[in-house]
Design an enzyme around this catalytic site. Structure first.
Site, PDB file in Angstrom:
ATOM      1  N   THR A 115       3.745  -4.302  -5.632  1.00 32.41           N
ATOM      2  CA  THR A 115       2.452  -3.261  -6.132  1.00 32.41           C
ATOM      3  C   THR A 115       3.029  -2.097  -6.840  1.00 32.41           C
ATOM      4  O   THR A 115       4.344  -1.672  -6.712  1.00 32.41           O
ATOM      5  CB  THR A 115       1.856  -3.054  -4.791  1.00 32.41           C
ATOM      6  N   ASP A 116       2.151  -1.576  -7.529  1.00 34.76           N
ATOM      7  CA  ASP A 116       2.627  -0.069  -8.108  1.00 34.76           C
ATOM      8  C   ASP A 116       2.407   0.988  -7.024  1.00 34.76           C
ATOM      9  O   ASP A 116       3.062   1.942  -7.212  1.00 34.76           O
ATOM     10  CB  ASP A 116       1.437   0.102  -9.243  1.00 34.76           C
ATOM     11  N   GLU A 117       2.199   0.676  -5.722  1.00 34.15           N
ATOM     12  CA  GLU A 117       2.154   1.477  -4.714  1.00 34.15           C
ATOM     13  C   GLU A 117       3.702   1.915  -4.397  1.00 34.15           C
ATOM     14  O   GLU A 117       3.941   3.077  -3.864  1.00 34.15           O
ATOM     15  CB  GLU A 117       1.530   1.174  -3.388  1.00 34.15           C
ATOM     16  N   TYR A 164       2.759   0.228   4.656  1.00 35.14           N
ATOM     17  CA  TYR A 164       2.712  -0.691   3.679  1.00 35.14           C
ATOM     18  C   TYR A 164       3.354  -0.801   2.591  1.00 35.14           C
ATOM     19  O   TYR A 164       4.052  -1.709   1.984  1.00 35.14           O
ATOM     20  CB  TYR A 164       1.095  -1.005   3.143  1.00 35.14           C
ATOM     21  N   LYS A 173       6.610  -2.879   1.069  1.00 34.75           N
ATOM     22  CA  LYS A 173       6.938  -3.602  -0.386  1.00 34.75           C
ATOM     23  C   LYS A 173       7.889  -3.283  -1.055  1.00 34.75           C
ATOM     24  O   LYS A 173       8.678  -4.000  -1.620  1.00 34.75           O
ATOM     25  CB  LYS A 173       5.518  -3.423  -1.029  1.00 34.75           C
TER      26      LYS A 173
END
Ligand code: NAD
Ligand code: DAU
Length: 343
Positions: free
Chosen positions: A123-125, A159, A163
């Site tokens: 993810t970009d997060e 989260y 990741k």
């Protein structure tokens, strides 16, 4: 030759869209889905797919003997399985650490042992957030600083940090053990089969239920929306043409703030623009995500096909309207959990 593919988390939102993409576009590929069927995995997401093309194995990616047994006869693993919802990670981080970190570790150990190609869906997060572009209308769609594959890792939530940890494990396994892996970091997906705990389907199903949508904080946080079908095609492109050891960012120039997205949903569903409630903000709420997908576009020739957000959103609204049987049974329970949290 890619004949036997394992798709972890293939019963979830994005994984099941990818499985459909493979069945429809790659007639020689057989898919084994490995999925634990958590609250986010709905068997109905694979309904109608031919049994001779797709096999579902219900199991945990942390179960090393099971993972080894499947991986030893596979040509590649595409890894989607994860705990995926930020709000849940703020209430209980434990399953995020277990599935996202230990689960990824278990898979890459097996792929290393049997020398199997691995694609890690991230993810970009992991890059944290970017400053808002409040000086520009709509917060500067397509303008300003964006994430690139060289952006520093600065995750904000349980989260996104889990990741980020999984990405780092994959990178280390490539370098230290020669794991044949690629990584993709994608922006916010929307489309059919997304769990109704997430922003867009939550608001659509609120309106369909006669309840008011719920906007966190100021509503000015920006997300970079991409249709999940474009994500699936990008992952297939990277799996088959990507360079081992490389990271590719996936995004479709879809920056919009949450209030603008919500007002569009309200308009498309025939509601007044102000027919929503502002609720308590998410702790640590990332301000803005924006992807620079130049590498994927120029090196691998990928382009998004759903370039008109309103058209994609209208199709998504229509899907939830015509698939009430898919979400109705869990709606009250999802909203009760949010209500308990003041959201
Ligand atoms: P989701 O929550 O809809 O689906 C996750 C799936 O993984 C479910 O089917 C669940 O049963 C399964 N699963 C969970 N724990 C498992 C375990 N221990 N063993 C086996 N299966 C398990 O998630 P999603 O939104 O479809 O996201 C899929 C992947 O894409 C995740 O890795 C996520 O980080 C990544 N991603 C999501 C987005 C987004 O916008 N949703 C964007 C970029 C990347
Ligand atoms: O950027 C990719 C990420 O996008 C993925 O890695 C995650 O798995 C996925 O869940 C998503 O994370 P977000 O936290 O951005 O998505 P979510 O749908 O939870 O929220 C989107 C935005 O909407 C966010 O700014 C919070 C806000 N929001 C969310 C909900 C559920 C609201 O304003 N109201 C809501 O009811």
């Amino acid at each position: 030759m890619m004949k036997n593919l394992i798709v972890t988390g293939g019963v979830g939102f994005i994984g099941s869209n990818f499985v459909r993409y493979v069945v429809e576009n790659q007639p020689t590929v057989h898919v084994t889905v490995l999925d634990k069927l958590t609250y986010a995995g709905n068997r109905a997401n694979l309904a109608g797919l031919p049994a001779d093309r797709v096999e579902l194995v219900v199991g945990d990616i942390c179960d090393a003997p099971l993972v080894e047994q499947l991986v030893r006869r596979a040509d590649a693993v595409v890894h989607y399985a994860a705990e995926s919802h930020n709000d849940n990670s703020l209430i209980d981080p434990a399953p995020f650490i277990q599935t996202n970190i230990v689960g990824t570790y278990t898979l890459i150990q097996a792929c290393r042992k049997y020398d199997v190609r691995f694609h890690h869906v991230s993810t970009d997060e992991v890059y944290g957030d970017l400053p808002l572009r409040a000086d520009l209308p709509g917060h500067g769609e397509g303008v300003g600083e964006k994430f690139t594959p060289d952006s520093p890792y600065r995750p904000s939530s349980p989260y996104s940090s889990s990741k980020a940890s999984s990405d780092l494990l994959v990178r280390a396994w490539v370098r230290s053990f020669g794991l044949k892996a690629t990584i993709s970091n994608c922006s916010n997906n929307y489309g059919p089969y997304q769990h109704i705990e997430k922003f867009i389907p939550r608001q659509i199903t609120n309106i369909l239920s006669g309840s008011r949508p719920k906007l966190y904080g100021t509503g000015k946080n920006v997300r970079d929306w991409i249709h999940t079908s474009d994500h699936s095609r990008a992952v297939w492109t990277i799996l088959t043409q990507g360079k081992i050891g490389e990271t590719y960012l996936i995004g479709a120039n879809g920056e919009r703030d949450n209030q603008a997205v919500l007002e569009t949903i309200l308009r498309l569903m025939g509601q007044p623009a102000d027919a929503y409630d502002r609720v308590k903000d998410r702790p640590g709420h990332d301000l803005r995500y924006a992807i620079d997908a130049t590498k994927l576009r120029t090196e691998l020739g990928w382009r998004p096909e759903v370039t008109d957000f309103e058209t994609g959103l209208q199709q998504t609204i229509d899907w939830y309207r015509t698939h009430e049987d898919w979400w109705r049974a869990i709606k009250a329970q999802v909203e009760a959990k949010y209500a308990k949290n003041g959201q």
